[in-house]
Design a protein around this motif. Structure first.
Motif, PDB file in Angstrom:
ATOM      1  N   HIS A 173       0.891  -1.179  -0.200  1.00  0.00           N
ATOM      2  CA  HIS A 173      -0.103  -0.125  -0.077  1.00  0.00           C
ATOM      3  C   HIS A 173       0.803   1.376  -0.013  1.00  0.00           C
ATOM      4  O   HIS A 173       1.915   1.455   0.681  1.00  0.00           O
ATOM      5  CB  HIS A 173      -0.987  -0.086   0.914  1.00  0.00           C
ATOM      6  CG  HIS A 173      -2.007   1.051   1.166  1.00  0.00           C
ATOM      7  ND1 HIS A 173      -1.957   2.327   1.189  1.00  0.00           N
ATOM      8  CD2 HIS A 173      -3.369   0.794   1.047  1.00  0.00           C
ATOM      9  CE1 HIS A 173      -2.895   2.949   1.249  1.00  0.00           C
ATOM     10  NE2 HIS A 173      -4.096   1.876   0.779  1.00  0.00           N
ATOM     11  N   MET A 174       0.510   2.391  -0.626  1.00  0.00           N
ATOM     12  CA  MET A 174       1.187   3.515  -0.970  1.00  0.00           C
ATOM     13  C   MET A 174       1.653   4.109   0.627  1.00  0.00           C
ATOM     14  O   MET A 174       2.543   4.883   0.689  1.00  0.00           O
ATOM     15  CB  MET A 174       0.697   4.380  -1.968  1.00  0.00           C
ATOM     16  CG  MET A 174      -0.390   4.994  -1.439  1.00  0.00           C
ATOM     17  SD  MET A 174      -1.450   6.245  -2.516  1.00  0.00           S
ATOM     18  CE  MET A 174      -2.900   6.488  -1.715  1.00  0.00           C
ATOM     19  N   LEU A 175       0.573   4.194   1.307  1.00  0.00           N
ATOM     20  CA  LEU A 175       0.869   4.772   2.725  1.00  0.00           C
ATOM     21  C   LEU A 175       2.045   4.253   3.535  1.00  0.00           C
ATOM     22  O   LEU A 175       2.392   4.890   4.559  1.00  0.00           O
ATOM     23  CB  LEU A 175      -0.336   4.770   3.629  1.00  0.00           C
ATOM     24  CG  LEU A 175      -1.518   5.643   3.162  1.00  0.00           C
ATOM     25  CD1 LEU A 175      -2.948   5.691   3.905  1.00  0.00           C
ATOM     26  CD2 LEU A 175      -1.333   6.965   2.667  1.00  0.00           C
ATOM     27  N   THR A 176       2.393   2.912   3.337  1.00  0.00           N
ATOM     28  CA  THR A 176       3.556   2.330   4.127  1.00  0.00           C
ATOM     29  C   THR A 176       4.920   2.986   3.593  1.00  0.00           C
ATOM     30  O   THR A 176       5.544   2.853   4.425  1.00  0.00           O
ATOM     31  CB  THR A 176       3.661   0.928   3.717  1.00  0.00           C
ATOM     32  OG1 THR A 176       3.937   1.043   2.256  1.00  0.00           O
ATOM     33  CG2 THR A 176       2.416   0.131   3.922  1.00  0.00           C
ATOM     34  N   GLN A 177       4.867   3.920   2.757  1.00  0.00           N
ATOM     35  CA  GLN A 177       6.091   4.457   2.449  1.00  0.00           C
ATOM     36  C   GLN A 177       6.294   5.843   3.141  1.00  0.00           C
ATOM     37  O   GLN A 177       7.238   6.573   3.159  1.00  0.00           O
ATOM     38  CB  GLN A 177       6.174   4.953   0.999  1.00  0.00           C
ATOM     39  CG  GLN A 177       5.833   3.481  -0.044  1.00  0.00           C
ATOM     40  CD  GLN A 177       7.005   2.345   0.454  1.00  0.00           C
ATOM     41  OE1 GLN A 177       8.216   2.670   0.563  1.00  0.00           O
ATOM     42  NE2 GLN A 177       6.404   1.201   0.671  1.00  0.00           N
ATOM     43  N   ARG A 178       5.081   6.448   3.764  1.00  0.00           N
ATOM     44  CA  ARG A 178       5.151   7.501   4.421  1.00  0.00           C
ATOM     45  C   ARG A 178       5.608   7.667   5.908  1.00  0.00           C
ATOM     46  O   ARG A 178       5.695   6.540   6.345  1.00  0.00           O
ATOM     47  CB  ARG A 178       3.672   8.235   4.744  1.00  0.00           C
ATOM     48  CG  ARG A 178       2.908   8.094   3.268  1.00  0.00           C
ATOM     49  CD  ARG A 178       3.546   9.339   2.213  1.00  0.00           C
ATOM     50  NE  ARG A 178       2.794   9.177   0.848  1.00  0.00           N
ATOM     51  CZ  ARG A 178       1.531   9.979   0.738  1.00  0.00           C
ATOM     52  NH1 ARG A 178       0.926  10.620   2.016  1.00  0.00           N
ATOM     53  NH2 ARG A 178       0.934  10.106  -0.084  1.00  0.00           N
ATOM     54  N   GLU A 183      -4.595  13.825   7.818  1.00  0.00           N
ATOM     55  CA  GLU A 183      -5.893  13.373   7.810  1.00  0.00           C
ATOM     56  C   GLU A 183      -6.320  13.084   6.515  1.00  0.00           C
ATOM     57  O   GLU A 183      -7.128  12.059   6.194  1.00  0.00           O
ATOM     58  CB  GLU A 183      -6.766  14.473   8.461  1.00  0.00           C
ATOM     59  CG  GLU A 183      -8.172  14.139   8.609  1.00  0.00           C
ATOM     60  CD  GLU A 183      -8.832  15.406   9.175  1.00  0.00           C
ATOM     61  OE1 GLU A 183     -10.031  15.639   8.585  1.00  0.00           O
ATOM     62  OE2 GLU A 183      -8.675  15.806  10.309  1.00  0.00           O
ATOM     63  N   ASP A 184      -5.811  13.855   5.553  1.00  0.00           N
ATOM     64  CA  ASP A 184      -6.294  13.610   4.192  1.00  0.00           C
ATOM     65  C   ASP A 184      -5.691  12.287   3.720  1.00  0.00           C
ATOM     66  O   ASP A 184      -6.388  11.454   2.746  1.00  0.00           O
ATOM     67  CB  ASP A 184      -6.035  14.837   3.236  1.00  0.00           C
ATOM     68  CG  ASP A 184      -6.676  15.964   3.326  1.00  0.00           C
ATOM     69  OD1 ASP A 184      -7.699  15.896   3.974  1.00  0.00           O
ATOM     70  OD2 ASP A 184      -6.068  17.083   3.032  1.00  0.00           O
ATOM     71  N   ASP A 185      -4.472  11.775   3.943  1.00  0.00           N
ATOM     72  CA  ASP A 185      -3.767  10.604   3.486  1.00  0.00           C
ATOM     73  C   ASP A 185      -4.846   9.609   4.091  1.00  0.00           C
ATOM     74  O   ASP A 185      -5.125   8.570   3.336  1.00  0.00           O
ATOM     75  CB  ASP A 185      -2.728  10.268   4.490  1.00  0.00           C
ATOM     76  CG  ASP A 185      -1.457  11.298   3.700  1.00  0.00           C
ATOM     77  OD1 ASP A 185      -1.683  11.478   2.705  1.00  0.00           O
ATOM     78  OD2 ASP A 185      -0.598  11.585   4.387  1.00  0.00           O
ATOM     79  N   GLY A 235      -7.449  -1.744   0.996  1.00  0.00           N
ATOM     80  CA  GLY A 235      -7.515  -0.492   1.962  1.00  0.00           C
ATOM     81  C   GLY A 235      -6.708  -0.547   3.116  1.00  0.00           C
ATOM     82  O   GLY A 235      -6.132  -1.638   3.290  1.00  0.00           O
ATOM     83  N   ILE A 236      -6.956   0.141   4.000  1.00  0.00           N
ATOM     84  CA  ILE A 236      -6.493   0.485   5.436  1.00  0.00           C
ATOM     85  C   ILE A 236      -7.518   0.023   6.430  1.00  0.00           C
ATOM     86  O   ILE A 236      -8.876  -0.132   6.276  1.00  0.00           O
ATOM     87  CB  ILE A 236      -6.002   1.630   5.798  1.00  0.00           C
ATOM     88  CG1 ILE A 236      -7.075   2.739   5.563  1.00  0.00           C
ATOM     89  CG2 ILE A 236      -4.685   1.963   4.843  1.00  0.00           C
ATOM     90  CD1 ILE A 236      -6.468   4.141   6.222  1.00  0.00           C
ATOM     91  N   ALA A 237      -7.162  -0.336   7.746  1.00  0.00           N
ATOM     92  CA  ALA A 237      -8.288  -0.868   8.731  1.00  0.00           C
ATOM     93  C   ALA A 237      -7.593  -0.426  10.090  1.00  0.00           C
ATOM     94  O   ALA A 237      -6.501  -0.544  10.403  1.00  0.00           O
ATOM     95  CB  ALA A 237      -8.355  -2.275   8.748  1.00  0.00           C
TER      96      ALA A 237
END
Length: 299
Positions: A173-178, A183-185, A235-237
């Protein structure tokens, strides 16, 4: 108003007919009819409407039902208490969140079956609101739930342990690179709900200002299904950490850099008028010890 009349009433409601109620209670249909009529006369109300295709409870019947169930339960408990000299016994109908049933309560169930063989446990997994309302109206004896610490009308509650929450995603997932999340993420990513009706979902979404313009929410109402969906990148959970510890350890899921602004706890609740039930008392004591040992083993 007699217990046998109330039992006839609740059984008719449960089965949907006088004939089926008679079969359930091993008596004749005229006996059921007589008991219902006597109950209606004693209360001065009509409890059922007789329709061409069956029966329907009146508003008076709907109002009587939870009281009737409580009276029947208390009568049975009183009878058993007199004959068992305070030893925990009988049937306990327990509500629980699925995550707690699968990841916290199995050692407790094992202990109760070994320590109190005269106590029969019946566990049902539903959301906290449903379970607590069912405790209040007598359908459940008690319930385990995850939520904030707050007064619960008509209930006694005890906190068993803090329940840490983690926001997780699949490894690709792309958010794992952050390094951090805005909040928008979070709100622009599909949110997967593992347990519909869980209070921590409401607290989480409220804190982020979720509305109809945000990314969709996928409701799976299953911890295992949610974990598979997240791992596949759907998605995320937000989930209790205890439910995903194995997946975080082996890399199937990744913890996202998010910190909760609220706290929730695993708790146990029962009706205030059920506080002297030896089986409930035994379960409260055992739950506190077993969950404490479980938490200690993970730290």
């Amino acid at each position: 108003m007699e217990t046998r009349q109330l039992l006839a009433f609740t059984t008719v409601v449960q089965t949907g007919s006088f004939t089926k109620a008679a079969a359930t209670l091993n008596c004749s249909q005229p006996t059921i009819t007589t008991r219902i009529k006597a109950l209606e006369e004693g209360l001065g109300v009509v409890l059922f409407r007789r329709l061409p295709r069956g029966i329907q409870m009146t508003s008076a019947g709907v109002e009587l039902l939870p009281f009737a169930r409580n009276i029947i339960n208390l009568t049975e408990k009183a009878r058993k208490a007199i004959t068992m000299n305070g030893e925990p016994h009988g049937k306990l109908v327990i509500g629980s969140a699925q995550s707690l049933t699968d990841y916290r309560l199995l050692p407790l169930i094992e202990y109760m079956c070994w320590r109190y063989p005269s106590v029969q446990l019946s566990l049902h997994s539903r959301n906290a609101l449903y379970n607590l309302n069912s405790v209040r109206d007598g359908q459940l004896d008690c319930a385990f739930f995850i939520g904030a610490i707050e007064p619960r009308e008509g209930l006694e509650t005890t906190v068993l342990c803090p329940e840490p929450l983690v926001l997780v995603a699949g490894p690709n997932h792309m958010l794992t690179q952050r390094q951090s999340l805005t909040e928008d993420d979070i709100t622009s990513s599909t949110l997967i709900r593992a347990e519909n009706g869980a209070s921590y979902h409401e607290l989480f979404e409220h804190s982020l200002g979720y509305d109809d313009t945000r990314a969709p929410v996928l409701e799976l109402d299953s911890v295992d299904a949610a974990k598979r969906a997240v791992a596949s990148g759907l998605g995320i959970a937000l989930m209790p950490e205890v439910t995903v510890s194995a997946e975080l350890a082996d890399g199937r899921l990744v913890r996202l850099p998010w910190s909760s602004t609220f706290r929730v706890y695993t708790q146990f609740g029962w009706r205030q008028d059920n506080s002297t039930n030896p089986a409930v008392t035994a379960l409260v004591s055992a739950a506190a010890q077993v969950v404490s040992d479980q938490v200690a083993s993970l730290t």
